[in-house]
Design an enzyme around this catalytic site. Structure first.
Site, PDB file in Angstrom:
ATOM      1  N   LEU A 112       0.843  -1.197   0.000  1.00  0.00           N
ATOM      2  CA  LEU A 112       0.000   0.000   0.000  1.00  0.00           C
ATOM      3  C   LEU A 112       0.887   1.258   0.000  1.00  0.00           C
ATOM      4  O   LEU A 112       0.697   2.159  -0.809  1.00  0.00           O
ATOM      5  CB  LEU A 112      -0.899  -0.020   1.245  1.00  0.00           C
ATOM      6  CG  LEU A 112      -1.871   1.140   1.433  1.00  0.00           C
ATOM      7  CD1 LEU A 112      -2.968   1.109   0.375  1.00  0.00           C
ATOM      8  CD2 LEU A 112      -2.512   1.096   2.837  1.00  0.00           C
ATOM      9  N   SER A 113       1.867   1.289   0.903  1.00  0.00           N
ATOM     10  CA  SER A 113       2.651   2.524   1.120  1.00  0.00           C
ATOM     11  C   SER A 113       3.483   2.916  -0.096  1.00  0.00           C
ATOM     12  O   SER A 113       3.904   2.066  -0.886  1.00  0.00           O
ATOM     13  CB  SER A 113       3.597   2.331   2.309  1.00  0.00           C
ATOM     14  OG  SER A 113       2.878   2.019   3.460  1.00  0.00           O
ATOM     15  N   GLU A 150       1.494  -0.430  10.049  1.00  0.00           N
ATOM     16  CA  GLU A 150       0.040  -0.701  10.070  1.00  0.00           C
ATOM     17  C   GLU A 150      -0.709   0.425  10.799  1.00  0.00           C
ATOM     18  O   GLU A 150      -1.688   0.195  11.513  1.00  0.00           O
ATOM     19  CB  GLU A 150      -0.249  -2.096  10.641  1.00  0.00           C
ATOM     20  CG  GLU A 150       0.449  -3.167   9.799  1.00  0.00           C
ATOM     21  CD  GLU A 150      -0.265  -4.497   9.697  1.00  0.00           C
ATOM     22  OE1 GLU A 150      -1.435  -4.590  10.072  1.00  0.00           O
ATOM     23  OE2 GLU A 150       0.386  -5.436   9.203  1.00  0.00           O
TER      24      GLU A 150
HETATM   25  C1  LIG Z   1       9.577  -2.129   8.909  1.00  0.00           C
HETATM   26  C2  LIG Z   1       8.385  -1.594   8.175  1.00  0.00           C
HETATM   27  C3  LIG Z   1       7.558  -2.471   7.503  1.00  0.00           C
HETATM   28  C4  LIG Z   1       6.462  -1.979   6.781  1.00  0.00           C
HETATM   29  N1  LIG Z   1       5.699  -2.856   6.058  1.00  0.00           N
HETATM   30  C5  LIG Z   1       4.741  -2.369   5.233  1.00  0.00           C
HETATM   31  C6  LIG Z   1       4.048  -3.240   4.339  1.00  0.00           C
HETATM   32  O1  LIG Z   1       4.246  -4.469   4.331  1.00  0.00           O
HETATM   33  N2  LIG Z   1       3.163  -2.700   3.462  1.00  0.00           N
HETATM   34  C7  LIG Z   1       2.905  -1.357   3.447  1.00  0.00           C
HETATM   35  O2  LIG Z   1       2.095  -0.936   2.623  1.00  0.00           O
HETATM   36  N3  LIG Z   1       3.533  -0.507   4.288  1.00  0.00           N
HETATM   37  C8  LIG Z   1       4.446  -0.988   5.179  1.00  0.00           C
HETATM   38  N4  LIG Z   1       5.123  -0.130   6.015  1.00  0.00           N
HETATM   39  C9  LIG Z   1       4.843   1.306   5.951  1.00  0.00           C
HETATM   40  C10 LIG Z   1       4.167   1.854   7.194  1.00  0.00           C
HETATM   41  O3  LIG Z   1       2.840   1.402   7.273  1.00  0.00           O
HETATM   42  C11 LIG Z   1       4.314   3.375   7.160  1.00  0.00           C
HETATM   43  O4  LIG Z   1       5.673   3.670   7.421  1.00  0.00           O
HETATM   44  C12 LIG Z   1       3.416   4.073   8.163  1.00  0.00           C
HETATM   45  O5  LIG Z   1       2.064   3.950   7.794  1.00  0.00           O
HETATM   46  C13 LIG Z   1       3.756   5.568   8.308  1.00  0.00           C
HETATM   47  O6  LIG Z   1       3.847   6.179   7.066  1.00  0.00           O
HETATM   48  P1  LIG Z   1       5.140   7.091   6.719  1.00  0.00           P
HETATM   49  O7  LIG Z   1       6.339   6.306   7.067  1.00  0.00           O
HETATM   50  O8  LIG Z   1       4.988   7.581   5.346  1.00  0.00           O
HETATM   51  O9  LIG Z   1       5.059   8.296   7.740  1.00  0.00           O
HETATM   52  P2  LIG Z   1       4.145   9.667   7.572  1.00  0.00           P
HETATM   53  O10 LIG Z   1       2.778   9.297   7.139  1.00  0.00           O
HETATM   54  O11 LIG Z   1       4.937  10.585   6.727  1.00  0.00           O
HETATM   55  O12 LIG Z   1       4.122  10.159   9.050  1.00  0.00           O
HETATM   56  C14 LIG Z   1       5.212  10.868   9.658  1.00  0.00           C
HETATM   57  C15 LIG Z   1       4.750  11.291  11.044  1.00  0.00           C
HETATM   58  O13 LIG Z   1       3.642  12.199  10.939  1.00  0.00           O
HETATM   59  C16 LIG Z   1       2.553  11.698  11.692  1.00  0.00           C
HETATM   60  N5  LIG Z   1       1.295  12.018  11.018  1.00  0.00           N
HETATM   61  C17 LIG Z   1       1.001  11.894   9.701  1.00  0.00           C
HETATM   62  N6  LIG Z   1      -0.266  12.275   9.460  1.00  0.00           N
HETATM   63  C18 LIG Z   1      -0.790  12.640  10.662  1.00  0.00           C
HETATM   64  C19 LIG Z   1      -2.068  13.117  11.085  1.00  0.00           C
HETATM   65  N7  LIG Z   1      -3.070  13.317  10.228  1.00  0.00           N
HETATM   66  N8  LIG Z   1      -2.243  13.382  12.403  1.00  0.00           N
HETATM   67  C20 LIG Z   1      -1.232  13.195  13.288  1.00  0.00           C
HETATM   68  N9  LIG Z   1      -0.004  12.751  12.939  1.00  0.00           N
HETATM   69  C21 LIG Z   1       0.212  12.474  11.650  1.00  0.00           C
HETATM   70  C22 LIG Z   1       2.762  10.193  11.752  1.00  0.00           C
HETATM   71  O14 LIG Z   1       2.061   9.602  12.823  1.00  0.00           O
HETATM   72  C23 LIG Z   1       4.271  10.115  11.903  1.00  0.00           C
HETATM   73  O15 LIG Z   1       4.612  10.337  13.251  1.00  0.00           O
HETATM   74  C24 LIG Z   1       6.201  -0.606   6.777  1.00  0.00           C
HETATM   75  C25 LIG Z   1       7.026   0.275   7.482  1.00  0.00           C
HETATM   76  C26 LIG Z   1       8.116  -0.202   8.167  1.00  0.00           C
HETATM   77  C27 LIG Z   1       9.017   0.772   8.884  1.00  0.00           C
END
Ligand SMILES: Cc1cc2nc3c(=O)[nH]c(=O)nc-3n(C[C@H](O)[C@H](O)[C@H](O)COP(=O)(O)OP(=O)(O)OC[C@H]3O[C@@H](n4cnc5c(N)ncnc54)[C@H](O)[C@@H]3O)c2cc1C
Length: 383
Positions: free
Chosen positions: A124-125, A362
């Site tokens: 998804l990401s 997640e």
């Molecule tokens: C080891 C690992 C495995 C993963 N596996 C998968 C996978 O299998 N499939 C997949 O699709 N994804 C996967 N992910 C991705 C993961 O789900 C995302 O990293 C996560 O959803 C956060 O997105 P981002 O890293 O883009 O952070 P951002 O969305 O950029 O967030 C950065 C910060 O801002 C905060 N923030 C953002 N929006 C808001 C809001 N509206 N209100 C308050 N705070 C906010 C967040 O909480 C965070 O603290 C994985 C990530 C990791 C690290």
């Protein structure tokens, strides 16, 4: 709500506990050091049916309920959080959506492999779309009987090993969240370029990769669900996934608690074991309190899911609480070990690194709070 496990659940939990202790525990530290959980570990779980936990027996799975799946994931995570996330992702957001949203033809084609030997990945990401999944930029353009996908995905757990990938891409630029669709993509399909694994802080045995989609052609019959249904498929699957991450967190914090309690009984300071010191006793008491609270929230979310009732808010609460409890408990477990907790010779160092991501993937803790608040404001307090 029933707190006692059924005799069958006790038998499954004890069997998986024994399997984990004998087959995985001796190797978990090496998997972390080498950055790889070997295929044999997945095969070992597959042989016991653990790749088909969420799939009904008539489709080749073992058809466990949510509570039983939670118990299995907790036990695996007690020895290896890396292996636990591989199995959790496969079951909750990989195989389950194929069963839940797939046509009979898709189920016949993919479920036999997914319940027996092939891992699934959930993609998804994207580099610019994590918490805000509706900002996905990857596009899927319809061309006759197929779609052509282009874009960049990242953070794909199981991305190196997966036999199938569930990939979310935009089929309608103007439709926001309703413009996303899900596609089943087979390993080796021309146009999927797998990036090198991320060099992570923890969960180092579990691979996490970026995917580049370069004119990837996907037959229309491999679209999962309706066009435009991708966002709601992803969100509903993440609800189940969050109970899994919460269970993973419970397993890690349980392992950290055991290690800290054992160490505190043996380590002598000021002429007495650490356990005689009230400050240490209070830490252990607080660890146990958080563990029990996490377990209750997980049980409640799983119970609601198994009863066919809404459970999204409860899954978020369980994931939020258990992941924050895991980072707190592992932090304190390192503290109780003093300097020894800071070196790789002691497992608490690994637990501490592994736990950290559970507040991130997640859905971050901030996003869980949003989900809970929105649900509260919409439906009110549930008793
Ligand atoms: C080891 C690992 C495995 C993963 N596996 C998968 C996978 O299998 N499939 C997949 O699709 N994804 C996967 N992910 C991705 C993961 O789900 C995302 O990293 C996560 O959803 C956060 O997105 P981002 O890293 O883009 O952070 P951002 O969305 O950029 O967030 C950065 C910060 O801002 C905060 N923030 C953002 N929006 C808001 C809001 N509206 N209100 C308050 N705070 C906010 C967040 O909480 C965070 O603290 C994985 C990530 C990791 C690290």
């Amino acid at each position: 709500m029933q707190f006692d496990l059924t005799p069958e659940q006790v038998a499954i939990r004890d069997a998986v506990r024994e399997l984990c202790r004998s087959e995985f525990e001796p190797h978990a530290e090496r998997w972390d050091r080498q950055g790889e959980v070997p295929r044999a570990a997945v095969d070992c779980l597959a042989a016991q049916g653990f790749l088909g936990m969420a799939i009904p027996e008539e489709w080749g799975g073992v058809g466990y309920d949510a509570r039983t799946i939670s118990l299995v994931l907790e036990e695996i995570a007690r020895v290896s959080a890396a292996l636990a996330i591989m199995i959790a992702v496969h079951n909750s957001v990989g195989a389950l959506p194929v069963f839940r949203f797939g046509s009979d033809a898709q189920r016949r084609r993919y479920l036999p492999r997914l319940v027996s030997h092939q891992l699934a990945a959930f993609s998804l990401s994207e580099p610019g779309a994590g918490s805000d999944a509706g900002a996905i930029q990857s596009v899927a353009l319809r061309r006759g009987d197929r779609y052509v996908l282009n874009g960049s995905k990242n953070w794909v757990t199981n991305g190196l090993q997966a036999g199938i990938y569930l990939i979310f891409a935009r089929t309608d630029k103007a439709a926001g969240n309703r413009g996303l669709s899900a596609f089943i993509v087979e390993r080796g399909a021309p146009g999927v370029v797998i990036g090198k694994p991320e060099d992570k802080m923890g969960l180092r045995g579990s691979d996490t990769v970026a995917l580049s989609l370069e004119d990837l052609e996907v037959p229309a019959e491999q679209r999962l669900g309706e066009e435009g249904q991708g966002f709601s498929i992803a969100m509903s699957m993440l609800d189940a996934g969050r109970i899994g991450v919460a269970s993973q967190a419970l397993g890690v914090l349980g392992a950290a608690f055991d290690a800290a309690a054992r160490y505190a009984q043996q380590r002598v300071a000021f002429g007495q074991p650490l356990t005689k010191i009230q400050a240490i006793q209070f830490k252990l008491a607080e660890m146990e309190r958080r563990a029990q609270c996490a377990r209750l929230l997980i049980q409640r979310a799983a119970w609601l899911k198994d009863a066919g009732r809404p459970y999204s808010r409860e899954a978020s609460m369980a994931k939020l609480y258990a992941s924050e409890a895991a980072t707190w408990v592992t932090h304190q477990a390192v503290q109780i070990h003093g300097g020894y907790g800071y070196v790789k010779e002691y497992a608490v160092e690994r637990y501490y690194r592994d736990a950290r991501v559970m507040e991130i993937y997640e859905g971050t803790s901030e996003i869980q709070r949003l989900v809970i608040a929105r649900s509260l404001l919409k439906d009110g307090v549930r008793v």
